[in-house]
Design a protein around this motif. Sequence first.
Motif, PDB file in Angstrom:
ATOM      1  N   ALA A 187       0.985  -1.093  -0.044  1.00  0.00           N
ATOM      2  CA  ALA A 187       0.043  -0.038  -0.062  1.00  0.00           C
ATOM      3  C   ALA A 187       0.876   1.264   0.035  1.00  0.00           C
ATOM      4  O   ALA A 187       0.274   2.434  -0.323  1.00  0.00           O
ATOM      5  CB  ALA A 187      -0.777   0.013   1.142  1.00  0.00           C
ATOM      6  N   GLY A 188       2.058   1.125   0.206  1.00  0.00           N
ATOM      7  CA  GLY A 188       3.252   2.195   0.089  1.00  0.00           C
ATOM      8  C   GLY A 188       3.728   2.475   1.433  1.00  0.00           C
ATOM      9  O   GLY A 188       3.386   2.062   2.476  1.00  0.00           O
ATOM     10  N   ARG A 233       5.996  -0.908  -9.200  1.00  0.00           N
ATOM     11  CA  ARG A 233       5.389  -2.163  -9.895  1.00  0.00           C
ATOM     12  C   ARG A 233       5.129  -3.134  -8.949  1.00  0.00           C
ATOM     13  O   ARG A 233       5.632  -3.289  -7.606  1.00  0.00           O
ATOM     14  CB  ARG A 233       6.522  -2.866 -11.061  1.00  0.00           C
ATOM     15  CG  ARG A 233       6.779  -2.096 -12.165  1.00  0.00           C
ATOM     16  CD  ARG A 233       7.607  -2.423 -12.762  1.00  0.00           C
ATOM     17  NE  ARG A 233       9.082  -1.956 -12.403  1.00  0.00           N
ATOM     18  CZ  ARG A 233       9.626  -0.645 -12.406  1.00  0.00           C
ATOM     19  NH1 ARG A 233       8.832   0.326 -12.930  1.00  0.00           N
ATOM     20  NH2 ARG A 233      10.696  -0.227 -11.719  1.00  0.00           N
ATOM     21  N   ILE A 234       4.276  -4.322  -9.304  1.00  0.00           N
ATOM     22  CA  ILE A 234       3.678  -5.553  -8.420  1.00  0.00           C
ATOM     23  C   ILE A 234       4.725  -6.612  -8.427  1.00  0.00           C
ATOM     24  O   ILE A 234       4.843  -6.878  -9.557  1.00  0.00           O
ATOM     25  CB  ILE A 234       2.302  -5.895  -8.761  1.00  0.00           C
ATOM     26  CG1 ILE A 234       1.139  -4.836  -8.660  1.00  0.00           C
ATOM     27  CG2 ILE A 234       2.022  -6.936  -8.216  1.00  0.00           C
ATOM     28  CD1 ILE A 234       0.005  -5.046  -9.415  1.00  0.00           C
ATOM     29  N   THR A 239      10.180 -12.243  -5.132  1.00  0.00           N
ATOM     30  CA  THR A 239      11.078 -11.047  -5.731  1.00  0.00           C
ATOM     31  C   THR A 239      11.051  -9.796  -4.879  1.00  0.00           C
ATOM     32  O   THR A 239      12.258  -9.340  -4.618  1.00  0.00           O
ATOM     33  CB  THR A 239      10.492 -10.643  -7.170  1.00  0.00           C
ATOM     34  OG1 THR A 239      10.460 -11.809  -7.923  1.00  0.00           O
ATOM     35  CG2 THR A 239      11.385  -9.527  -7.912  1.00  0.00           C
ATOM     36  N   ALA A 240       9.891  -9.563  -4.315  1.00  0.00           N
ATOM     37  CA  ALA A 240       9.877  -8.573  -3.416  1.00  0.00           C
ATOM     38  C   ALA A 240      10.989  -8.934  -2.144  1.00  0.00           C
ATOM     39  O   ALA A 240      11.797  -7.829  -1.662  1.00  0.00           O
ATOM     40  CB  ALA A 240       8.565  -8.283  -2.629  1.00  0.00           C
TER      41      ALA A 240
END
Length: 257
Positions: A187-188, A233-234, A239-240
């Motif tokens: 969400a940031g 990007r999602i 990866t995150a």
Amino acid sequence: MAPRRRRRIAIPAVPAWPPRSLPRLYVRQPLGEGARVELDAAQANYLGNVLRMKEGAGLLLFDGRSGEWQARVAEVGKKRMALSVERRTCEAEAIPDVWLAFAPVKRSQTDWLVEKATELGVARLMPVTTQRTVVERVKLERLQAIAIEAAEQCGRTVLPGIDEPVPLARLLEQRDPSRTLYFADEAGGEPVAGAFKPGAAMILTGPEGGFTDDERAAIRAASNAMPVSLGPRILRAETAALAALATYMAVAGDWRG
């Protein structure tokens, strides 16, 4: 008129990658100068039948505590091999105190995450179950074996710790609040390049589909928690996790020189 002879152009040889080096092997036995190490059957088979190592061949050993040691094959049997430790080649590494708490995904992706996080230098790996976690079981022995192989390949002398899976609520309840919790919030949050600081850290990343609203609120309410953003990007869950860890190493870890 005699035909002109063509000049031969010397083309420099391109070195192979990775560069040739002595094999590296993790052993559980404590190492020291003059120690004799008896390998288990799997390790003896790998060195003897796969690498074709004979008596007198050199290799590097590490035990996860005392650094790296040079050794030689002292004895070769049908299903056994003994090594003689000669000297220490380097002290145990000092790794940044950064833990990666991640929601497990499918086996192949989790295996890849553990391998790459070990290569990046993580100190501790903590599987965390969430409401959207679809993996029912995590095989710690498998993950530990993957971490060992990665450490042998990348030159690490200290293995990362790997914990039993823990529910998110228990992680938040039992964590040490003095360790900064960097929460990768879809969400940031603050951009990671400006958020990460040297010191004891825990990076928390979520499952496929992300955290629920209730989970996100609980994490944000935790003491010393900092929501961070991994960009516009999602990203896939694995990866995150690795993107956050790599950024930490570059900004606050041991990639700074």
